[in-house]
Design a protein around this motif. Structure first.
Motif, PDB file in Angstrom:
ATOM      1  N   PHE A   1       0.831  -1.202   0.000  1.00 33.49           N
ATOM      2  CA  PHE A   1       0.000   0.000   0.000  1.00 33.49           C
ATOM      3  C   PHE A   1       0.869   1.257   0.000  1.00 33.49           C
ATOM      4  CE2 PHE A   1      -2.514  -3.214   2.448  1.00 33.49           C
ATOM      5  CZ  PHE A   1      -3.388  -3.510   1.415  1.00 33.49           C
ATOM      6  N   ALA A   2       1.271   1.716   1.178  1.00 32.41           N
ATOM      7  CA  ALA A   2       2.011   2.971   1.286  1.00 32.41           C
ATOM      8  C   ALA A   2       3.160   2.806   2.265  1.00 32.41           C
ATOM      9  CB  ALA A   2       1.085   4.101   1.729  1.00 32.41           C
ATOM     10  N   PHE A   3       4.161   3.682   2.096  1.00 25.01           N
ATOM     11  CA  PHE A   3       5.334   3.663   2.955  1.00 25.01           C
ATOM     12  C   PHE A   3       5.867   5.079   3.051  1.00 25.01           C
ATOM     13  CE2 PHE A   3      10.059   3.203   3.197  1.00 25.01           C
ATOM     14  CZ  PHE A   3      10.122   2.792   4.516  1.00 25.01           C
ATOM     15  N   SER A   4       6.335   5.463   4.238  1.00 22.77           N
ATOM     16  CA  SER A   4       6.862   6.810   4.463  1.00 22.77           C
ATOM     17  C   SER A   4       8.335   6.723   4.847  1.00 22.77           C
ATOM     18  CB  SER A   4       6.073   7.523   5.569  1.00 22.77           C
ATOM     19  OG  SER A   4       4.744   7.761   5.165  1.00 22.77           O
ATOM     20  N   PRO A   5       9.249   6.943   3.906  1.00 23.81           N
ATOM     21  CA  PRO A   5      10.673   6.982   4.253  1.00 23.81           C
ATOM     22  C   PRO A   5      10.939   8.173   5.181  1.00 23.81           C
ATOM     23  CG  PRO A   5      10.351   6.814   1.874  1.00 23.81           C
ATOM     24  CD  PRO A   5       9.028   7.136   2.467  1.00 23.81           C
ATOM     25  N   MET A   6      11.820   7.967   6.169  1.00 21.95           N
ATOM     26  CA  MET A   6      12.090   9.014   7.156  1.00 21.95           C
ATOM     27  C   MET A   6      13.594   9.148   7.368  1.00 21.95           C
ATOM     28  SD  MET A   6      10.853   9.276  11.133  1.00 21.95           S
ATOM     29  CE  MET A   6       9.133   9.195  10.647  1.00 21.95           C
ATOM     30  N   HIS A   7      14.047  10.394   7.393  1.00 22.99           N
ATOM     31  CA  HIS A   7      15.453  10.711   7.672  1.00 22.99           C
ATOM     32  C   HIS A   7      15.512  11.594   8.909  1.00 22.99           C
ATOM     33  CE1 HIS A   7      19.552  12.187   7.247  1.00 22.99           C
ATOM     34  NE2 HIS A   7      19.088  13.424   7.232  1.00 22.99           N
ATOM     35  N   VAL A   8      16.311  11.191   9.870  1.00 25.07           N
ATOM     36  CA  VAL A   8      16.469  11.959  11.103  1.00 25.07           C
ATOM     37  C   VAL A   8      17.547  13.022  10.889  1.00 25.07           C
ATOM     38  CG1 VAL A   8      17.065  11.862  13.549  1.00 25.07           C
ATOM     39  CG2 VAL A   8      15.765   9.998  12.503  1.00 25.07           C
ATOM     40  N   ILE A   9      17.188  14.260  11.141  1.00 21.74           N
ATOM     41  CA  ILE A   9      18.131  15.372  10.983  1.00 21.74           C
ATOM     42  C   ILE A   9      18.877  15.548  12.297  1.00 21.74           C
ATOM     43  CG2 ILE A   9      18.398  17.792  10.306  1.00 21.74           C
ATOM     44  CD1 ILE A   9      15.713  17.607   8.892  1.00 21.74           C
ATOM     45  N   ASP A  10      19.967  14.795  12.430  1.00 21.19           N
ATOM     46  CA  ASP A  10      20.772  14.867  13.644  1.00 21.19           C
ATOM     47  C   ASP A  10      22.119  15.515  13.322  1.00 21.19           C
ATOM     48  OD1 ASP A  10      22.030  12.923  12.177  1.00 21.19           O
ATOM     49  OD2 ASP A  10      21.474  11.270  13.497  1.00 21.19           O
ATOM     50  N   ALA A  11      23.075  15.358  14.211  1.00 20.20           N
ATOM     51  CA  ALA A  11      24.383  15.987  14.021  1.00 20.20           C
ATOM     52  C   ALA A  11      25.122  15.430  12.815  1.00 20.20           C
ATOM     53  CB  ALA A  11      25.230  15.810  15.285  1.00 20.20           C
ATOM     54  N   HIS A  12      24.784  14.205  12.381  1.00 19.15           N
ATOM     55  CA  HIS A  12      25.467  13.574  11.251  1.00 19.15           C
ATOM     56  C   HIS A  12      24.724  13.807   9.934  1.00 19.15           C
ATOM     57  CE1 HIS A  12      28.030  11.559  14.169  1.00 19.15           C
ATOM     58  NE2 HIS A  12      26.941  11.127  14.801  1.00 19.15           N
ATOM     59  N   SER A  13      23.600  14.458   9.949  1.00 19.89           N
ATOM     60  CA  SER A  13      22.813  14.670   8.739  1.00 19.89           C
ATOM     61  C   SER A  13      23.400  15.803   7.903  1.00 19.89           C
ATOM     62  CB  SER A  13      21.367  14.998   9.111  1.00 19.89           C
ATOM     63  OG  SER A  13      20.643  15.408   7.962  1.00 19.89           O
ATOM     64  N   PRO A  14      23.432  15.663   6.575  1.00 20.98           N
ATOM     65  CA  PRO A  14      23.882  16.760   5.709  1.00 20.98           C
ATOM     66  C   PRO A  14      22.997  17.994   5.819  1.00 20.98           C
ATOM     67  CG  PRO A  14      23.897  14.693   4.510  1.00 20.98           C
ATOM     68  CD  PRO A  14      23.203  14.428   5.808  1.00 20.98           C
ATOM     69  N   LEU A  15      21.763  17.830   6.308  1.00 16.85           N
ATOM     70  CA  LEU A  15      20.860  18.971   6.463  1.00 16.85           C
ATOM     71  C   LEU A  15      21.095  19.722   7.765  1.00 16.85           C
ATOM     72  CD1 LEU A  15      17.518  17.343   5.237  1.00 16.85           C
ATOM     73  CD2 LEU A  15      18.811  19.121   4.068  1.00 16.85           C
ATOM     74  N   ASN A  16      21.877  19.166   8.650  1.00 16.45           N
ATOM     75  CA  ASN A  16      22.090  19.789   9.951  1.00 16.45           C
ATOM     76  C   ASN A  16      22.803  21.127   9.798  1.00 16.45           C
ATOM     77  OD1 ASN A  16      22.110  19.875  12.858  1.00 16.45           O
ATOM     78  ND2 ASN A  16      24.303  19.425  12.752  1.00 16.45           N
TER      79      ASN A  16
END
Length: 316
Positions: free
Chosen positions: A230-245
């Protein structure tokens, strides 16, 4: 062996001035790369590379639109039969049932020969006509086989019938922020062994003023699922190691940053590998929102998936 000498203060200042001169020019070109990952190749102009259709005929025949494929096939069909009709007109007395000088008689005789129909009204009787008809029969069998194979290949191309949410969401859960998207399978049959990858794509200005596209992986909480029904929600944690941090929205927009999502899996029915991709500019990112639930269980135990709410979000 002596080491390299450190640059002097004057050299450093000269380097900074050179970088400052290059950066505005490079940033002005960033607009040309907008949504590069999410769009097709139609907007890309390749200089110094001749992409000729005949050099990669099979790929072009599979990737052009159905409307273009139809009109190209029809035009080829007419041109080939018209060419043979002109050859038959050169030996008018060797084709029975035709009127000398009437192009359409020879054109329709060519169609009957090309398709191996042969109604029996028109037929070759001379040696030259037999030679031309034999060449057309051979070419017709080959071209008909090629056309049949291309039509079948276009229908049989594996496609992942996936839906991607219109927006990517960033929200905080306590002290931790995370980025999430939503994908859904639009087929009744599931997709097996699904791998999901997420990247932050940015155009980085190098010290020499040149632009370079950089892909930083965004590690997902769960990047592999055995079955996508059916459906799936990929999730990325924005922590100290994230490129978005630590990156601000202004900095991401200046670098024309995009979130690139790729999905690969195996179709259960055909057993073929399927691929899909999309990209999100940061103008399509919503903050402090979450996706509305689309899966409900009815009283009789059946599962209801409401795709009309697939893109719906709600604020917090």
């Amino acid at each position: 062996m002596g080491g390299a000498s450190e640059p002097s203060g004057q050299q450093k200042r000269a380097g900074k001035r050179l970088l400052a001169a290059h950066v505005p020019q490079a940033l002005s070109r960033l607009r040309l790369h907008r949504a590069l990952e999410g769009r097709s190749d139609d907007n890309i102009v390749r200089v110094g590379h001749a992409d000729r259709a005949w050099s990669d005929f099979y790929h072009h025949a599979l990737t052009i639109r159905w409307s273009s494929f139809f009109w190209y096939a029809l035009a080829s069909y007419v041109v080939v039969n018209a060419a043979f009709a002109l050859l038959y007109m050169m030996v008018p007395r060797e084709i029975t049932g035709t009127r000398p000088g009437v192009f359409w008689d020879y054109f329709f005789f060519s169609i009957q020969t090309f398709s191996t129909v042969g109604y029996g009204v028109m037929a070759p009787v001379g040696r030259s006509a037999h030679v031309i008809a034999s060449c057309e029969l051979l070419g017709g069998m080959i071209l008909n086989a090629v056309a049949t194979g291309l039509v079948f290949a276009r229908f049989a191309r594996p496609r992942a019938r996936l839906m991607f949410s219109n927006s990517a969401l960033i929200r905080k859960d306590g002290d931790t922020a995370h980025l999430s998207l939503r994908i859904a399978n639009r087929r009744l049959s599931p997709i097996l062994s699904v791998d999901v990858e997420l990247f932050l794509s940015r155009l980085i200005v190098q010290p020499n003023g040149r632009l370079a596209r950089q892909f930083d992986p965004l590690v997902l909480v769960q990047s592999h699922i055995p079955v996508l029904r059916f459906a799936f929600s990929p999730m990325h944690v924005i922590d100290a190691h994230s490129p978005l941090n630590g990156l601000t929205i202004e900095a991401l927009r200046k670098e024309e940053a995009e979130i690139v999502l790729t999905v690969t899996g195996t179709d259960e029915v055909s057993g073929q590998s399927v691929f899909a991709r999309t990209a999100y500019g940061f103008d399509r990112v919503l903050y402090n929102h979450r996706f509305v639930d689309i899966i409900d269980a009815s009283a009789d135990g059946r599962i209801t998936v409401d795709y009309t709410r697939f893109h719906a979000t709600e604020g917090e």
